[in-house]
Write an enzyme that holds these catalytic residues in place. Structure first.
Site, PDB file in Angstrom:
ATOM      1  N   PHE A 124      37.986   5.759 -61.460  1.00 32.03           N
ATOM      2  CA  PHE A 124      38.175   4.850 -60.330  1.00 32.03           C
ATOM      3  C   PHE A 124      39.649   4.658 -59.995  1.00 32.03           C
ATOM      4  CE2 PHE A 124      34.211   3.501 -62.479  1.00 32.03           C
ATOM      5  CZ  PHE A 124      33.347   3.958 -61.503  1.00 32.03           C
ATOM      6  N   ARG A 125      40.504   5.460 -60.619  1.00 28.16           N
ATOM      7  CA  ARG A 125      41.931   5.339 -60.324  1.00 28.16           C
ATOM      8  C   ARG A 125      42.430   6.727 -59.969  1.00 28.16           C
ATOM      9  NH1 ARG A 125      44.695   4.582 -64.840  1.00 28.16           N
ATOM     10  NH2 ARG A 125      42.951   5.008 -66.200  1.00 28.16           N
ATOM     11  N   LEU A 126      43.710   6.852 -59.862  1.00 29.68           N
ATOM     12  CA  LEU A 126      44.268   8.178 -59.574  1.00 29.68           C
ATOM     13  C   LEU A 126      44.446   8.927 -60.882  1.00 29.68           C
ATOM     14  CD1 LEU A 126      46.944   7.114 -56.980  1.00 29.68           C
ATOM     15  CD2 LEU A 126      44.741   8.194 -56.560  1.00 29.68           C
TER      16      LEU A 126
END
Ligand code: FMN
Length: 197
Positions: free
Chosen positions: A175-177
Site C-alpha cells: 500500500f506504499r511505494l
C-alpha cells in the site's frame, strides 16, 4: 573494501537469513544471466554456495552453456526473488566473474552427497541426451569406476565467483511505494543512492 560495500553485503546476508527464517523453500536459488559471444543473453537458476567480501559463488560444469559463455565473456548478473519475504524482496548483483581456486572447489565437492558427485561425472551438462537410459548407464558406469573409493572432482566441474560491482535491493510495499536502493562501485569507490522503483 569500503563501508558501503560492507553495508550492501550485510544487507544481502540479512535478507537471505530472513528469507530462510520465513520458510522460503529455496532461499539461495538465484537466476544467473550470462551473455555469450553472439550477444544473446541466457538465464538459468543456480544455487548460491558462498558469499563473502570476495563475491558470490556458485558451482557448475565449465563445459555447459553457461561455462562456455563465461569463458568468452566473464561477466554475469545474479537475481534473487524472495517471494515470501516481507512484501517481496528482490536483490540484483552484477559484476565480473572469476574461477574459484581448485582447493575451494575440491573442498565444496567433497562436502556434496555421493550421488551428486557421481552425477557431476555422469552429466555432460547442456549437451544433447539421446535417451534417459544413456544417462542412467553413465551413472552406473561411474558408480562402478569409483566403487569403494572417494569420488574425485571432475576437471571440468568447479565454481565461479561473481565479484560485485553493483548490488541493488528492491523492497515491495503493497500500500506504499516500493523502495529501491542501489550500491555501485564507480571509479573504485562504492556509492549508494535510491532509484525510482
Ligand atoms: C532450483 C535449481 C537449482 C539449480 N542449481 C544449479 C547449480 O547450482 N548449478 C548448475 O550447474 N545447475 C543448476 N541448476 C540447473 C540449471 O538451471 C541449468 O539447467 C543447468 O545448469 C544448465 O544450464 P546451461 O545450459 O545454461 O549452462 C539448477 C536448477 C534449479 C531449478
Amino acid at each position: 573494501m569500503t563501508d558501503l560495500y560492507t553495508e550492501a553485503l550485510k544487507t544481502f546476508s540479512g535478507l537471505l537469513e530472513e528469507a530462510r527464517a520465513v520458510g522460503d523453500p529455496e532461499p539461495t536459488a538465484m537466476t544467473l544471466a550470462t551473455v555469450g559471444e553472439g550477444g544473446q543473453p541466457s538465464a538459468r537458476t543456480v544455487l548460491l554456495k558462498g558469499v563473502d567480501e570476495r563475491g558470490f559463488v556458485f558451482y557448475t560444469n565449465y563445459e555447459s552453456n553457461k561455462g562456455r559463455q563465461l569463458a568468452a565473456n566473464p561477466r554475469a548478473a545474479l537475481l534473487f526473488l524472495w517471494k515470501t519475504l516481507r512484501e517481496q524482496v528482490q536483490a540484483k548483483i552484477e559484476g565480473a566473474v572469476e574461477p574459484v581456486s581448485a582447493a575451494e572447489a575440491d573442498a565444496y565437492f567433497a562436502s556434496r552427497p555421493r550421488e551428486s558427485q557421481i552425477g557431476a561425472w555422469a552429466s555432460l551438462q547442456s549437451r544433447t541426451l539421446a535417451s534417459r537410459e544413456l544417462f542412467e548407464d553413465r551413472i552406473a558406469a561411474f558408480e562402478q569406476k569409483f566403487a569403494g573409493d572417494e569420488v574425485t572432482r571432475p576437471p571440468y566441474w568447479s565454481g565461479f565467483r561473481v565479484v560485485p560491482e553493483m548490488m541493488e535491493f528492491w523492497y515491495g510495499a503493497r500500500f506504499r511505494l516500493h523502495e529501491r536502493q542501489r550500491y555501485e562501485r564507480l571509479d573504485g569507490v562504492w556509492q549508494t543512492r535510491m532509484l525510482y522503483p
